[in-house]
Design an enzyme around this catalytic site. Structure first.
Site, PDB file in Angstrom:
ATOM      1  N   LYS A   9       0.846  -1.189   0.000  1.00 14.78           N
ATOM      2  CA  LYS A   9       0.000   0.000   0.000  1.00 14.78           C
ATOM      3  C   LYS A   9       0.885   1.244   0.000  1.00 14.78           C
ATOM      4  O   LYS A   9       2.038   1.151   0.402  1.00 14.78           O
ATOM      5  CB  LYS A   9      -0.936  -0.012   1.195  1.00 14.78           C
ATOM      6  CG  LYS A   9      -0.211   0.003   2.567  1.00 14.78           C
ATOM      7  CD  LYS A   9      -0.202   1.328   3.215  1.00 14.78           C
ATOM      8  CE  LYS A   9       0.917   1.499   4.170  1.00 14.78           C
ATOM      9  NZ  LYS A   9       0.999   2.764   4.836  1.00 14.78           N
ATOM     10  N   HIS A  21      -1.468  -4.931   5.627  1.00 14.43           N
ATOM     11  CA  HIS A  21      -1.139  -5.821   6.752  1.00 14.43           C
ATOM     12  C   HIS A  21      -2.234  -5.817   7.820  1.00 14.43           C
ATOM     13  O   HIS A  21      -2.286  -6.727   8.639  1.00 14.43           O
ATOM     14  CB  HIS A  21       0.242  -5.489   7.333  1.00 14.43           C
ATOM     15  CG  HIS A  21       0.287  -4.277   8.220  1.00 14.43           C
ATOM     16  ND1 HIS A  21       0.320  -3.001   7.737  1.00 14.43           N
ATOM     17  CD2 HIS A  21       0.311  -4.151   9.568  1.00 14.43           C
ATOM     18  CE1 HIS A  21       0.366  -2.144   8.741  1.00 14.43           C
ATOM     19  NE2 HIS A  21       0.361  -2.820   9.874  1.00 14.43           N
ATOM     20  N   LYS A  34      -3.857  -8.814  10.682  1.00 14.04           N
ATOM     21  CA  LYS A  34      -3.886  -8.693  12.152  1.00 14.04           C
ATOM     22  C   LYS A  34      -4.890  -9.692  12.703  1.00 14.04           C
ATOM     23  O   LYS A  34      -6.042  -9.735  12.239  1.00 14.04           O
ATOM     24  CB  LYS A  34      -4.314  -7.274  12.570  1.00 14.04           C
ATOM     25  CG  LYS A  34      -3.206  -6.235  12.480  1.00 14.04           C
ATOM     26  CD  LYS A  34      -3.706  -4.914  13.036  1.00 14.04           C
ATOM     27  CE  LYS A  34      -2.714  -3.797  12.800  1.00 14.04           C
ATOM     28  NZ  LYS A  34      -1.541  -3.829  13.671  1.00 14.04           N
ATOM     29  N   GLU A  92      -1.828   6.710  17.420  1.00 11.94           N
ATOM     30  CA  GLU A  92      -0.545   6.143  17.819  1.00 11.94           C
ATOM     31  C   GLU A  92       0.287   7.166  18.587  1.00 11.94           C
ATOM     32  O   GLU A  92       0.200   8.369  18.309  1.00 11.94           O
ATOM     33  CB  GLU A  92       0.264   5.730  16.590  1.00 11.94           C
ATOM     34  CG  GLU A  92      -0.469   4.794  15.658  1.00 11.94           C
ATOM     35  CD  GLU A  92       0.343   4.492  14.408  1.00 11.94           C
ATOM     36  OE1 GLU A  92       1.044   3.488  14.414  1.00 11.94           O
ATOM     37  OE2 GLU A  92       0.278   5.280  13.444  1.00 11.94           O
ATOM     38  N   ASP A 143      -2.377   7.491   4.600  1.00 17.03           N
ATOM     39  CA  ASP A 143      -1.533   6.470   5.240  1.00 17.03           C
ATOM     40  C   ASP A 143      -2.363   5.471   6.047  1.00 17.03           C
ATOM     41  O   ASP A 143      -2.075   4.272   6.032  1.00 17.03           O
ATOM     42  CB  ASP A 143      -0.516   7.169   6.156  1.00 17.03           C
ATOM     43  CG  ASP A 143       0.405   6.195   6.868  1.00 17.03           C
ATOM     44  OD1 ASP A 143       0.996   5.342   6.183  1.00 17.03           O
ATOM     45  OD2 ASP A 143       0.530   6.279   8.122  1.00 17.03           O
ATOM     46  N   HIS A 160      -5.986   1.443   5.490  1.00 19.06           N
ATOM     47  CA  HIS A 160      -6.288   0.395   6.476  1.00 19.06           C
ATOM     48  C   HIS A 160      -7.698   0.494   7.081  1.00 19.06           C
ATOM     49  O   HIS A 160      -8.428  -0.486   7.114  1.00 19.06           O
ATOM     50  CB  HIS A 160      -5.288   0.452   7.639  1.00 19.06           C
ATOM     51  CG  HIS A 160      -3.854   0.314   7.238  1.00 19.06           C
ATOM     52  ND1 HIS A 160      -3.385  -0.724   6.472  1.00 19.06           N
ATOM     53  CD2 HIS A 160      -2.767   1.082   7.507  1.00 19.06           C
ATOM     54  CE1 HIS A 160      -2.075  -0.590   6.302  1.00 19.06           C
ATOM     55  NE2 HIS A 160      -1.678   0.496   6.907  1.00 19.06           N
ATOM     56  N   LYS A 219      -0.944  10.578  14.643  1.00 24.92           N
ATOM     57  CA  LYS A 219       0.421  10.320  15.133  1.00 24.92           C
ATOM     58  C   LYS A 219       0.687  11.228  16.338  1.00 24.92           C
ATOM     59  O   LYS A 219       0.101  12.318  16.439  1.00 24.92           O
ATOM     60  CB  LYS A 219       1.437  10.671  14.042  1.00 24.92           C
ATOM     61  CG  LYS A 219       1.332   9.821  12.793  1.00 24.92           C
ATOM     62  CD  LYS A 219       2.140   8.566  12.935  1.00 24.92           C
ATOM     63  CE  LYS A 219       2.205   7.798  11.641  1.00 24.92           C
ATOM     64  NZ  LYS A 219       2.402   6.365  11.857  1.00 24.92           N
TER      65      LYS A 219
HETATM   66  O1  LIG Z   1       0.363  -0.707  14.309  1.00 25.08           O
HETATM   67  P1  LIG Z   1       0.926  -1.220  13.037  1.00 25.08           P
HETATM   68  O2  LIG Z   1       0.523  -2.604  12.701  1.00 25.08           O
HETATM   69  O3  LIG Z   1       2.418  -1.011  12.963  1.00 25.08           O
HETATM   70  O4  LIG Z   1       0.307  -0.353  11.873  1.00 25.08           O
HETATM   71  C1  LIG Z   1       0.400   1.034  11.880  1.00 25.08           C
HETATM   72  C2  LIG Z   1       1.315   1.521  10.769  1.00 25.08           C
HETATM   73  O5  LIG Z   1       0.746   1.122   9.529  1.00 25.08           O
HETATM   74  C3  LIG Z   1       1.519   1.523   8.396  1.00 25.08           C
HETATM   75  O6  LIG Z   1       0.938   1.019   7.231  1.00 25.08           O
HETATM   76  C4  LIG Z   1       1.596   3.017   8.354  1.00 25.08           C
HETATM   77  O7  LIG Z   1       2.369   3.438   7.233  1.00 25.08           O
HETATM   78  C5  LIG Z   1       2.220   3.549   9.619  1.00 25.08           C
HETATM   79  O8  LIG Z   1       2.247   4.965   9.611  1.00 25.08           O
HETATM   80  C6  LIG Z   1       1.489   3.037  10.841  1.00 25.08           C
HETATM   81  O9  LIG Z   1       2.229   3.395  11.991  1.00 25.08           O
END
Ligand SMILES: O=P(O)(O)OC[C@H]1O[C@@H](O)[C@H](O)[C@@H](O)[C@@H]1O
Length: 473
Positions: free
Chosen positions: A144, A174, A178, A212, A231, A236, A335
């Site tokens: 992605k 991804h 999860k 996050e 992002d 996601h 973030k």
């Molecule tokens: O919490 P995970 O699984 O690392 O996923 C979050 C991350 O996913 C990524 O795809 C983003 O580019 C990041 O910015 C983000 O921090």
């Protein structure tokens, strides 16, 4: 167990993703499939050579090993030496058709080309290839973001369709790997208790939050051109929302699951079709996080302040179908947020009639599925200590089993196995952009102010209240 051999070619292997997530994830996939041996080719510009690549592979596989347990870990451990020994580096420009075709042709086994590249470079690389360049059975995996808007995503899908059959294309998100996201399926569709209330009769609102504490982490090169909306929300959270909203598939099989997911995404709209009124954006200023000073986003190395990249984004959607009409789905990610929350939350409506005579509790109860860590919390109003008519808010909680593999491990396992269950369907990739494009356009026009929040805070004060619906929505 019959031996299986494959070649994994990572394009853009000099990038951070390969070292931090892909190769560690590969350790899990190797541990899950002990019969599999992988020739691992790193490709890209840069000053790598075979020895440097092999060292990177060994170190990253060992990092991945630390995340595994039991038989999977033991099998992964056994696979490391052979994988490192087979690893080689190729200095290749991914957009150079002949060089790429030659690289695929040099693979010892049927190849998987993994595009760990910025979307525009991936599109150029795919556009340069001709159908005859790829031997039958070649698989293509794409990181992605998939394209950079709805039009480029559709173009990319068209180009891919001309190269290999759709079952050989893996669009990687991804989040679909999860265990908590996959678990939403089990929670919803294997439990009458939840499925019965999972609709507009009982649910007042849905929030999918991924805030996050992580700040930019030196990723300006990628992030400053993407921002939180692309992002996280585009890549996601929309897919998580699709899983929360979708109808039950007949089977957990790629065609059924993808069909249900796509149908849910097709029903989504930006609330009131008003992108300006249904979205907010903000960027962090200097602040304190876990005792450390975080510099303002716009002063970070590699950031172009004139771009107005947001580090916190919120978008309200509706799902136009019988199950969800009128229920706001709020997707939010940021973030450098001091109060991290990574949850899918269903806020329930109050009971239709609470008999008079009860006291206490009574606020809207929530079902919270944590995306990280694995956790479920259901709020109930129950008899607390003392007077049985004085109700207390009680949280019934449980941990889910942790996933056997990391999210990247799960996704790579699917790619190596040729199983598209956890890959993003072609149409879903386009639908996600169709929802986001009008929001990006409204932001570019300046219809939505870029607000500020200090790093380490919970976000702008005003965001504590939900966005009011646009007129007529
Ligand atoms: O919490 P995970 O699984 O690392 O996923 C979050 C991350 O996913 C990524 O795809 C983003 O580019 C990041 O910015 C983000 O921090």
């Amino acid at each position: 167990m019959a031996a299986r051999e494959t070649t994994l070619i990572i394009l853009g292997a000099g990038g951070d993703l390969t070292k931090r997530l892909l190769v560690p994830g590969l350790a899990g996939a190797l541990g899950r499939a002990p019969e599999l041996s992988v020739e691992l080719i790193g490709a890209g510009h840069g000053d790598h050579d075979d020895a440097a690549w092999q060292q990177l592979v060994r170190e990253a596989l060992e990092v991945g090993l630390d995340e595994l347990t039991g038989d999977v870990r033991a099998a992964a451990q056994r696979a490391i030496d052979a994988t490192v020994a087979s690893a080689r580096w190729a200095s290749v420009d991914a957009t150079d058709r002949e060089a790429l075709a030659e690289l695929v042709g040099s693979a010892a086994h049927p190849a998987i080309l993994y595009f760990a590249l910025p979307p525009s470079v991936t599109i150029d690389a795919i556009a340069a290839l001709e159908p005859g360049d790829l031997p039958e059975g070649t698989r293509l995996a794409l990181e992605k973001p998939f394209g950079f808007d709805a039009e480029s995503a559709a173009r990319l899908n068209g180009l891919l369709a001309g190269l290999v059959p759709d079952e050989c294309v893996f669009r990687v998100d991804h989040f679909l790997g999860k265990s908590t996201v996959v678990n939403l399926l089990g929670l919803r569709f294997a439990n009458r208790l939840f499925e019965a209330v999972w609709n507009r009769e009982h649910v007042a609102r849905v929030d999918i939050v991924y805030d996050e504490t992580l700040a930019l982490e030196g990723r300006a090169g990628y992030y400053d051109g993407a921002g939180a909306l692309v992002d996280m929300v585009q890549s996601h959270l929309l897919l998580v929302a699709g899983i929360v909203a979708m109808e039950a598939p007949a089977a957990i099989e790629p065609a059924d699951l993808h069909g249900s997911l796509v149908q849910a995404l097709r029903a989504m709209r930006v609330r009131g079709d008003d992108a300006a009124a249904s979205s907010r954006r903000a960027r962090y200023t200097e602040g304190e996080l876990d005792g450390t000073t975080v510099p303002a986003y716009e002063t970070e190395d590699g950031v172009d302040p004139s771009r107005e990249t947001e580090t916190l984004a919120e978008l309200v959607l509706t799902v136009e179908n019988t199950r969800w009409a009128g229920v706001p789905f709020t997707l939010r990610s940021g973030k450098a947020v001091g109060r991290p929350a990574k949850d899918a939350i269903l806020t329930l409506k109050p009971v239709a009639h609470r008999p008079s005579g009860f006291t206490g509790a009574g606020e809207a109860p929530r079902i919270t599925v944590s995306l990280t860590p694995e956790h479920l919390a259901v709020e109930l109003d129950l008899n607390g200590p003392g007077d049985p008519l004085d109700l207390d808010r009680v949280v019934v909680e449980t941990a889910f089993g942790a996933g056997e593999l990391t999210a990247y491990g799960e996704v790579l396992d699917g790619v190596l196995d040729g199983d598209p269950l956890l890959s993003v369907p072609a149409e879903a990739a386009e639908l996600c952009w169709q929802l986001i494009d009008p929001v990006l356009a409204a932001w570019r026009e300046g219809s939505v102010p870029l607000e500020e929040y200090p790093a380490g805070s919970a976000g702008p004060e005003a965001w504590r209240s939900p966005l009011a619906p646009p007129h007529g929505a």
